[in-house]
Scaffold this active site. Structure first.
Site, mmCIF file in Angstrom:
data_model
loop_
_atom_site.group_PDB
_atom_site.id
_atom_site.type_symbol
_atom_site.label_atom_id
_atom_site.label_comp_id
_atom_site.label_asym_id
_atom_site.label_seq_id
_atom_site.Cartn_x
_atom_site.Cartn_y
_atom_site.Cartn_z
ATOM 1 N N CYS A 184 -0.428 25.647 -0.238
ATOM 2 C CA CYS A 184 0.230 26.763 -0.761
ATOM 3 C C CYS A 184 1.062 26.490 -1.660
ATOM 4 O O CYS A 184 1.836 27.432 -2.270
ATOM 5 C CB CYS A 184 0.849 27.317 0.293
ATOM 6 S SG CYS A 184 -0.307 27.778 2.072
ATOM 7 N N HIS A 218 10.008 30.889 -0.567
ATOM 8 C CA HIS A 218 8.496 30.688 -0.096
ATOM 9 C C HIS A 218 8.349 31.712 1.106
ATOM 10 O O HIS A 218 7.362 32.531 1.125
ATOM 11 C CB HIS A 218 8.256 29.470 0.547
ATOM 12 C CG HIS A 218 6.807 29.270 0.715
ATOM 13 N ND1 HIS A 218 5.790 29.127 -0.003
ATOM 14 C CD2 HIS A 218 6.276 28.564 1.985
ATOM 15 C CE1 HIS A 218 4.518 29.049 0.843
ATOM 16 N NE2 HIS A 218 4.870 28.523 1.778
ATOM 17 N N HIS A 221 0.531 36.531 2.113
ATOM 18 C CA HIS A 221 0.767 35.070 1.794
ATOM 19 C C HIS A 221 -0.649 34.592 0.992
ATOM 20 O O HIS A 221 -1.766 34.555 1.573
ATOM 21 C CB HIS A 221 0.912 34.027 2.794
ATOM 22 C CG HIS A 221 1.186 32.680 2.585
ATOM 23 N ND1 HIS A 221 1.066 32.311 1.153
ATOM 24 C CD2 HIS A 221 1.409 31.452 3.047
ATOM 25 C CE1 HIS A 221 1.404 30.918 1.082
ATOM 26 N NE2 HIS A 221 1.497 30.370 2.211
#
Lengths: 407, 340, 85
Positions: free
Chosen positions: A169, A302, A337
């Site tokens: 990620c 994040h 996400h």
């Protein structure tokens, strides 16, 4: 690789001259901005993938279907574009157009793209047909992660330095970081950086096994957060050596002023309690940018809304910023996400924050996490924003941070 | 320009390269479609608690990395950079097949967690508790070269003095058969076996007695055969070299129709040079150029060339400059220049 | 009950690939996590799947696992009480 122009010790600044994005909240930069300003999430029920989990998950899907993307991109019928490639090319084209690049070969231009899933959306559909069904065999060679990048490069006419990064990620943030470094070093004059990842059964089930997906809309930084929503997106920035951008009177959207990459080295999937990797990434980025912590006006966190990430990131932010925590928010409650694309999606949002002089809200937040007491910005907030710090962390402890600046 | 010295080079491959005293490897039988690696005893390098979740590629990568650090007498590198074209395909297949077989039920997390492309780099970092710069490139046959470019760049920026760089690929069990099927369906396809392996290097900006230096590396996404000749001329002149000064050129021939890229270069710029190949001893895979670099390093260190690698023209000592050129299916070209 | 305990030990060794262990190495009251067998959070998730698949017991919160997976004895008792298959 040979240096192009200047090989002096004072390296040039790296200007952002264009961007493109396709995500759950819109098919262009303009549409994404409109959703951010209206605080409208793009997360909802899954419609494009058949999965037995459809009742138990919420996802951030790009609204365009593959056939629509193919027609937008004028692809021939027998193309072997996976959804990752379609999204990637769509966003990269917008970025190049936005940067008003007429001849991609007028400067030494590279492409650094990020993906985790590559051609998995087709592989998972056709794996058991590959042996016998000639019609789907074209997707055998589109499985590997470099395929989407090659397709984007070929379509844009980028023939020299082209590569793909996959650090889970944090992938796209590392793509932005490498592109910036190569321009500063004079190895490239211009580079298109970003990432693309489509939703897939593979990732939906993967995160399911980790019990990290919420059945509801995700609640980043909330005490009662119970997991993430997956999303799909592609986003790219055009980076250019400042002297070239200035010489050509390009409108400069911002600068990449800092970057840092570190590893948490704690666990294959979980972040450490003290957020060491995140802390180190932020510290490195601040050092490169020569900025005091007090100069950071906004953190695009994040903030995946998993219990582990948000606590660990909060601890790391407190360690870096002490008692002067800047306004911060996670925009994952808008887009979901988006894995390898997340760093680029959020870089685009960070540039929009610089342009609009607004902090975008952290949706669905009610109660602060008791251990840290941090409260994100929950309403659209106008303010002077000169420097934005954006975090991206991934499995394998890969932590990266970039700092984007207005001037 | 800072140097980029190879302080150690370790390879696990279809040859006995991990423990070998001699590098005079034999040609792989081309009747074999898949050439599996000769595996070292992983228990000597990975504790059982860690290895129980590791698939072949992760074991190969972690072990080659650990040995490379040992040989370089280095405890902590300043960066860990890996490359892998197909990534952790074994666990990817495992998870994918359980999704299909169980219709998305009763899935366990381990193969998913271990399927991400950065698993090798992550597991190396975890094992060393190394919090330094960590990156993974996954760009087909340029995955390893991209990692090298990143490493050289870090030296240039003074961000690192010692960097662990490697390329790793595992055959897997299923997907490779589909790729093979497509290859063998045409007589223009790849003629060497498909292979696997892990080659890791400790690179340093500090010179060491007898260390091989990676002078320059360049990658080109797309080019015609004639473009490659022109680009090679520029590459040589950028490095103040003429083709006569190249003591050996190592080509990535794999027997497919795109070998014309090598043949074209061989018959124009490098007619008189010692011409070598390596995929006949390693097999073909996305990060096989790391094995190519390993062999080139050994050739310079030992001043010997395995006869299996020789395509044309014998060699003269001292061997000083070696050039490597690789491409895959007519794209993703790389030039590497190393010297001692 | 002893049969179930043995079965669990075999399953844990196989499922978690604990190559260096045999069933005789695991005492009924050994801690499965931490200092005992040394299992971690990923193993807990693996065991949650085993409970679901083999005994029809669904845990929805990984935290519940902590209680249930204390030792073979605790796990066997829990399964005996809650199993649906």
């Amino acid at each position: 690789m040979q240096n192009t122009e200047q090989n002096n010790s004072t390296s040039c600044r790296v200007a952002i001259t264009g961007m493109g994005i396709i995500s759950a909240i819109g098919n262009s930069v303009e549409e994404n901005l409109a959703s951010l300003l209206k605080a409208e999430t793009g997360i909802g029920s899954i419609s494009q993938i058949e999965t037995i989990h459809s009742e138990n998950i919420k996802v951030g899907e790009v609204k365009l279907l593959n056939v629509e993307l193919q027609s937008h991109l004028n692809l021939p019928k027998d193309n072997n574009f996976t959804r990752t490639s379609l999204l990637g090319l769509y966003a990269a084209k917008e970025a190049v157009k936005n940067a008003e690049i007429e001849d991609i070969k007028s400067h030494k231009t590279g492409l650094i793209s990020a993906t985790t899933i590559g051609g998995m959306d087709k592989t998972e559909q056709h794996l058991k047909q590959f042996e016998t069904d000639a019609a789907v065999q074209k997707y055998i060679n589109s499985h590997h992660a470099g395929d989407s990048t090659q397709k984007i490069a070929d379509a844009l006419g980028i023939t020299d330095f082209v590569t793909t990064i996959s650090t889970a990620c944090s992938s796209a943030t590392n793509a932005i970081m490498l592109g910036t470094r190569l321009i500063k070093a004079g190895q490239l004059e211009r580079v298109i950086v970003g990432g693309t990842d489509s939703l897939s059964k593979f990732t939906i089930n993967g995160f399911k096994t980790l019990m990290l997906q919420s059945e509801e809309l995700c609640k980043p930084f909330d005490a009662n957060r119970n997991g993430l929503n997956l999303g799909e997106a592609a986003a790219y920035l055009v980076l250019e050596a400042e002297p070239i951008a200035k010489k050509e009177n390009k409108s400069i959207l911002g600068y990449v002023s800092g970057y840092g990459n570190a590893n948490d080295a704690f666990h294959q999937t979980a972040s450490s309690d003290d957020g060491e990797g995140a802390y180190l990434a932020m510290q490195k980025a601040l050092k490169i940018s020569n900025l005091e912590t007090s100069k950071i006006d906004y953190i695009n966190a994040h903030g995946t809304a998993t219990p582990n990430n948000d606590l660990s990131e909060s601890v790391a932010i407190k360690r870096v910023f002490d008692n002067n925590i800047p306004d911060f928010s996670s925009t994952k409650a808008f887009t979901g996400h988006t894995l390898a694309a997340a760093g680029a999606v959020e870089a685009v949002f960070s540039v929009l924050a610089l342009q609009e002089q607004k902090v975008f809200p952290n949706l669905n937040f009610k109660t602060e996490i008791s251990e840290t007491g941090l409260i994100p910005t929950t309403k659209l907030k106008p303010k002077n924003i000169n420097h934005v710090l954006s975090n991206s962390f991934g499995f394998g402890g890969n932590c990266s941070t970039i700092i984007l600046s207005k001037e | 320009m800072k140097g980029c010295y190879i302080h150690s080079a370790v390879s696990i491959s279809a040859q006995d390269s991990f423990d070998a005293k001699s590098f005079d490897f034999k040609i792989l039988e081309n009747t074999v479609e898949k050439a599996t690696a000769i595996h070292p005893n992983y228990r000597d390098f990975i504790p059982p608690a860690a290895s129980r979740r590791m698939a072949t590629g992760v074991k190969m990568g972690v072990t080659a990395a650990k040995r490379a650090l040992q040989l370089a007498n280095l405890e902590q590198p300043d960066a860990i950079i890996t490359g892998s074209g197909m990534g952790c395909i074994e666990d990817t297949e495992k998870f994918l097949n359980s999704i299909i077989a169980n219709n998305e039920e009763f899935l366990t997390p381990t193969p998913f967690i271990q399927s991400t492309h950065n698993t090798v780099g992550a597991q190396i970092a975890l094992g060393l508790k190394c919090k330094a710069y960590n990156n993974t490139f996954v760009h087909g046959s340029l995955s390893f070269e991209s990692a090298l470019i990143d490493a050289k760049q870090l030296f240039q920026e003074n961000e690192a003095q010692n960097i662990l760089v490697g390329g790793v690929e595992e055959l897997g069990k299923e997907f490779v058969d589909y790729v093979l099927m497509m290859e063998t369906s045409s007589n223009q396809g790849i003629k060497v076996p498909f292979g696997e392996g892990a080659s890791f290097f400790v690179l340093s900006s500090e010179p060491k007695l007898g260390a091989v230096n990676i002078h320059d590396i360049e990658t080109i996404s797309l080019a015609s055969e004639n473009d490659i000749i022109e680009r090679m001329k520029v590459f040589l002149s950028n490095n103040n070299l003429t083709s006569e000064k190249v003591d050996a050129i190592i080509f990535g021939n794999n027997g497919d129709s795109f070998d014309s890229y090598y043949n074209n270069l061989a018959s124009t710029l490098f007619e008189e040079n010692t011409q070598l190949q390596y995929k006949n001893i390693s097999g073909e895979f996305y990060t096989v150029s790391a094995f190519g670099l390993f062999m080139a390093t050994k050739i310079l260190e030992e001043q010997k060339i395995p006869s299996a690698m020789l395509i044309k023209n014998s060699f003269k000592k001292p061997l000083k400059n070696i050039l490597l050129y690789n491409q895959f299916k007519g794209r993703n070209h790389s030039f590497m220049l190393i010297s001692k | 009950m002893n049969e179930l305990k043995l079965e669990l030990k075999e399953k844990i060794i196989e499922q978690l690939n604990l190559e260096e262990f045999t069933v005789t190495d695991i005492d009924d009251d050994d801690a499965l996590f931490g200092d005992g067998l040394g299992l971690d959070s990923i193993d807990a998730l693996e065991l949650i799947v085993m409970l679901d698949k083999d005994y029809g017991i669904q845990l929805t919160d990984p935290k519940e696992g902590k209680e249930v997976f204390q030792s073979i004895t605790v796990l066997a008792n829990y399964i005996a009480e809650h199993r649906t298959k």
